[in-house]
Motif scaffolding. Structure first.
Motif, PDB file in Angstrom:
ATOM      1  N   SER A   1       0.836  -1.203   0.000  1.00 46.43           N
ATOM      2  CA  SER A   1       0.000   0.000   0.000  1.00 46.43           C
ATOM      3  C   SER A   1       0.870   1.251   0.000  1.00 46.43           C
ATOM      4  N   ALA A   2       1.934   1.224   0.824  1.00 46.94           N
ATOM      5  CA  ALA A   2       2.862   2.350   0.826  1.00 46.94           C
ATOM      6  C   ALA A   2       3.528   2.518  -0.532  1.00 46.94           C
ATOM      7  N   SER A   3       3.765   1.408  -1.222  1.00 48.50           N
ATOM      8  CA  SER A   3       4.446   1.431  -2.519  1.00 48.50           C
ATOM      9  C   SER A   3       3.557   1.934  -3.651  1.00 48.50           C
ATOM     10  N   THR A   4       2.256   1.889  -3.457  1.00 41.49           N
ATOM     11  CA  THR A   4       1.322   2.242  -4.537  1.00 41.49           C
ATOM     12  C   THR A   4       0.420   3.418  -4.202  1.00 41.49           C
ATOM     13  N   LEU A   5       0.149   3.634  -2.918  1.00 41.27           N
ATOM     14  CA  LEU A   5      -0.785   4.682  -2.486  1.00 41.27           C
ATOM     15  C   LEU A   5      -0.065   5.773  -1.693  1.00 41.27           C
ATOM     16  N   PHE A   6       1.238   5.927  -1.936  1.00 39.64           N
ATOM     17  CA  PHE A   6       2.046   6.842  -1.129  1.00 39.64           C
ATOM     18  C   PHE A   6       1.626   8.302  -1.256  1.00 39.64           C
TER      19      PHE A   6
ATOM     20  N   LEU B   1     -14.089  -0.130  -0.960  1.00 39.07           N
ATOM     21  CA  LEU B   1     -12.641  -0.184  -0.779  1.00 39.07           C
ATOM     22  C   LEU B   1     -12.004  -1.365  -1.495  1.00 39.07           C
ATOM     23  N   LEU B   2     -12.792  -2.292  -2.005  1.00 37.16           N
ATOM     24  CA  LEU B   2     -12.229  -3.499  -2.597  1.00 37.16           C
ATOM     25  C   LEU B   2     -11.335  -3.187  -3.785  1.00 37.16           C
ATOM     26  N   LYS B   3     -11.720  -2.222  -4.605  1.00 40.51           N
ATOM     27  CA  LYS B   3     -10.916  -1.847  -5.768  1.00 40.51           C
ATOM     28  C   LYS B   3      -9.651  -1.126  -5.339  1.00 40.51           C
ATOM     29  N   LEU B   4      -9.793  -0.123  -4.465  1.00 44.35           N
ATOM     30  CA  LEU B   4      -8.634   0.656  -4.032  1.00 44.35           C
ATOM     31  C   LEU B   4      -7.584  -0.220  -3.372  1.00 44.35           C
ATOM     32  N   LEU B   5      -8.011  -1.168  -2.553  1.00 45.09           N
ATOM     33  CA  LEU B   5      -7.074  -1.971  -1.772  1.00 45.09           C
ATOM     34  C   LEU B   5      -6.694  -3.277  -2.450  1.00 45.09           C
ATOM     35  N   SER B   6      -7.160  -3.490  -3.695  1.00 44.26           N
ATOM     36  CA  SER B   6      -6.603  -4.544  -4.554  1.00 44.26           C
ATOM     37  C   SER B   6      -5.389  -3.925  -5.232  1.00 44.26           C
ATOM     38  N   LEU B   7      -4.236  -4.138  -4.656  1.00 41.03           N
ATOM     39  CA  LEU B   7      -3.074  -3.330  -4.997  1.00 41.03           C
ATOM     40  C   LEU B   7      -2.467  -3.677  -6.346  1.00 41.03           C
ATOM     41  N   GLU B   8      -2.839  -4.819  -6.910  1.00 42.71           N
ATOM     42  CA  GLU B   8      -2.417  -5.110  -8.281  1.00 42.71           C
ATOM     43  C   GLU B   8      -2.989  -4.091  -9.257  1.00 42.71           C
ATOM     44  N   ASP B   9      -4.073  -3.435  -8.853  1.00 40.58           N
ATOM     45  CA  ASP B   9      -4.697  -2.421  -9.700  1.00 40.58           C
ATOM     46  C   ASP B   9      -4.137  -1.026  -9.455  1.00 40.58           C
ATOM     47  N   GLN B  10      -3.237  -0.895  -8.496  1.00 36.42           N
ATOM     48  CA  GLN B  10      -2.708   0.426  -8.129  1.00 36.42           C
ATOM     49  C   GLN B  10      -1.244   0.610  -8.524  1.00 36.42           C
TER      50      GLN B  10
ATOM     51  N   PRO C   1       7.971   1.600  -6.385  1.00 42.84           N
ATOM     52  CA  PRO C   1       9.416   1.379  -6.238  1.00 42.84           C
ATOM     53  C   PRO C   1       9.832  -0.048  -6.584  1.00 42.84           C
ATOM     54  N   PRO C   2      11.106  -0.248  -6.914  1.00 34.47           N
ATOM     55  CA  PRO C   2      11.636  -1.596  -7.135  1.00 34.47           C
ATOM     56  C   PRO C   2      11.296  -2.511  -5.964  1.00 34.47           C
TER      57      PRO C   2
ATOM     58  N   ASP D   1       3.085  -9.347 -11.970  1.00 31.64           N
ATOM     59  CA  ASP D   1       2.616  -9.103 -13.336  1.00 31.64           C
ATOM     60  C   ASP D   1       2.320  -7.621 -13.546  1.00 31.64           C
ATOM     61  N   ALA D   2       1.685  -6.999 -12.557  1.00 32.35           N
ATOM     62  CA  ALA D   2       1.400  -5.566 -12.659  1.00 32.35           C
ATOM     63  C   ALA D   2       2.692  -4.760 -12.707  1.00 32.35           C
ATOM     64  N   MET D   3       3.696  -5.162 -11.929  1.00 32.10           N
ATOM     65  CA  MET D   3       4.994  -4.498 -11.975  1.00 32.10           C
ATOM     66  C   MET D   3       5.614  -4.597 -13.364  1.00 32.10           C
ATOM     67  N   CYS D   4       5.562  -5.784 -13.942  1.00 30.49           N
ATOM     68  CA  CYS D   4       6.151  -5.980 -15.271  1.00 30.49           C
ATOM     69  C   CYS D   4       5.459  -5.098 -16.304  1.00 30.49           C
ATOM     70  N   ARG D   5       4.127  -5.029 -16.226  1.00 33.52           N
ATOM     71  CA  ARG D   5       3.382  -4.219 -17.193  1.00 33.52           C
ATOM     72  C   ARG D   5       3.666  -2.725 -17.020  1.00 33.52           C
ATOM     73  N   ALA D   6       3.983  -2.304 -15.780  1.00 32.26           N
ATOM     74  CA  ALA D   6       4.267  -0.895 -15.518  1.00 32.26           C
ATOM     75  C   ALA D   6       5.749  -0.549 -15.670  1.00 32.26           C
ATOM     76  N   GLY D   7       6.581  -1.556 -15.918  1.00 29.24           N
ATOM     77  CA  GLY D   7       8.004  -1.309 -16.059  1.00 29.24           C
ATOM     78  C   GLY D   7       8.737  -1.104 -14.746  1.00 29.24           C
ATOM     79  N   VAL D   8       8.206  -1.659 -13.661  1.00 30.24           N
ATOM     80  CA  VAL D   8       8.822  -1.528 -12.343  1.00 30.24           C
ATOM     81  C   VAL D   8       9.869  -2.628 -12.167  1.00 30.24           C
ATOM     82  N   PRO D   9      11.118  -2.293 -11.860  1.00 32.14           N
ATOM     83  CA  PRO D   9      12.142  -3.325 -11.655  1.00 32.14           C
ATOM     84  C   PRO D   9      11.799  -4.192 -10.446  1.00 32.14           C
ATOM     85  N   GLY D  10      12.063  -5.475 -10.565  1.00 31.75           N
ATOM     86  CA  GLY D  10      11.784  -6.339  -9.427  1.00 31.75           C
ATOM     87  C   GLY D  10      12.157  -7.776  -9.672  1.00 31.75           C
ATOM     88  N   GLU D  11      12.069  -8.562  -8.614  1.00 31.64           N
ATOM     89  CA  GLU D  11      12.316 -10.000  -8.687  1.00 31.64           C
ATOM     90  C   GLU D  11      11.245 -10.719  -7.882  1.00 31.64           C
TER      91      GLU D  11
END
Length: 304
Positions: A160-165, A215-224, A230-231, A253-263
């Motif tokens: 949540s901090a990573s997406t709703l900061f 709140l179900l949409k907002l707190l489904s963080l794959e959608d945010q 951040p990586p 998957d959401a990170m990959c589509r947004a171009g967010v570096p990660g593992e």
């Protein structure tokens, strides 16, 4: 390009390495001006079997890496517990000590839980990041190397901090809201991510949404997830029967589509809540994988 404020903080923190840091175990109140929506008549906070419940006074507890090994990187740690309790010792202190061994200081977050629901845990984690960043000089912290780490529901809070900061729900109108709450990196341990039936952890969903379907949409963080997320490194297991691995897959998957570096590491064995338990086959090697990722991102030294 670094802002003038961050440049000033970086210069001041570079000379702080030889200065005295606050003592290990220092507790910082998150809301010195008063806790938003505090429940004055609520049941008292409890600590039992290494777990907190009924939190009404959010705090940060500082775990120092030590001036002989500190590298300026720090992590705000969010213990798990379904937004019902905080697994303080197993998914809090244990992680803080591991991070200290890597030269990383840690701030263990005691956040509000089911008694409050959204947006109050979000406000707590974002206030935590703002507090650490605004007091970077005092704690010898690089204000551009502040991460967040969380397990299970604590992973949901870290994500949540990573997406709703920058979300309005995370602000209270205080002056410190002007300080960036965006973490510079994230470590997510078997995180709750989605609020979707069949994917979510039902207890976490109930406790954070308090039955508010909006709140179900907002707190489904794959959608945010956006390019500003951040990586992130994600650790999960195929054996997890409490929080399905689909949560990690959706976020990655959401990170990959947004171009967010990660593992993403998905181990076969290891129960939910494995934390740093030994004897779980390859899953017990996750700290080494995470440390390698931190080195690759120049967040810890090559010899740490």
């Amino acid at each position: 390009m670094k802002s003038p404020l961050l440049l000033a903080l970086l210069v001041s923190t570079s000379v702080l390495a030889s200065a005295a840091l606050p003592p290990d175990g220092t507790i910082l109140p998150l809301w010195p001006e008063g806790v938003p929506a505090q429940q004055a008549a609520a049941a008292a906070e409890q600590f039992e079997d290494g777990r907190y419940s009924a939190v009404h006074e959010p705090t940060l507890t500082y775990y120092a890496a030590g001036v002989d090994r500190a590298n300026g990187t720090t992590v705000v740690v969010c213990p798990g517990g379904g937004y019902s309790i905080l697994s303080w010792e197993r998914e809090g202190i244990a992680y803080a000590k591991w991070l200290n061994h890597l030269g990383v200081s840690a701030f263990l977050l005691k956040s509000r839980l089911k008694e409050y629901g959204h947006p109050y845990p979000l406000q707590d984690v974002l206030r935590a990041i703002r507090t650490v960043r605004s007091r970077a000089q005092e704690f010898g912290v690089d204000p551009e190397h502040i991460g967040v780490m969380g397990s299970s529901a604590g992973g949901h809070l870290a994500a949540s901090a990573s997406t709703l900061f920058d979300h309005p729900d995370g602000k209270t109108g205080a002056e410190i809201d002007a300080v960036s709450a965006r973490p510079d990196f994230a470590i997510l341990m078997y995180p709750v991510i989605s609020m979707v039936d069949g994917v979510t952890h039902n207890g976490s969903r109930t406790n954070i949404t308090r039955g508010d379907s909006a709140l179900l949409k907002l707190l489904s963080l794959e959608d945010q997830v956006t390019a500003a997320t951040p990586p992130t490194i994600i650790i999960h297991t195929q054996d997890d029967r409490s929080v399905p691995v689909a949560n990690a897959l959706r976020y990655y998957d959401a990170m990959c589509r947004a171009g967010v570096p990660g593992e993403l590491y998905i181990f076969q064995h290891g129960p939910h809540g494995m934390a740093m338990n030994p004897g779980l086959g390859t899953a017990s090697d996750w700290p080494a994988r995470a440390a390698a990722w931190l080195r690759d991102r120049d967040l810890i030294a090559t010899n740490q």
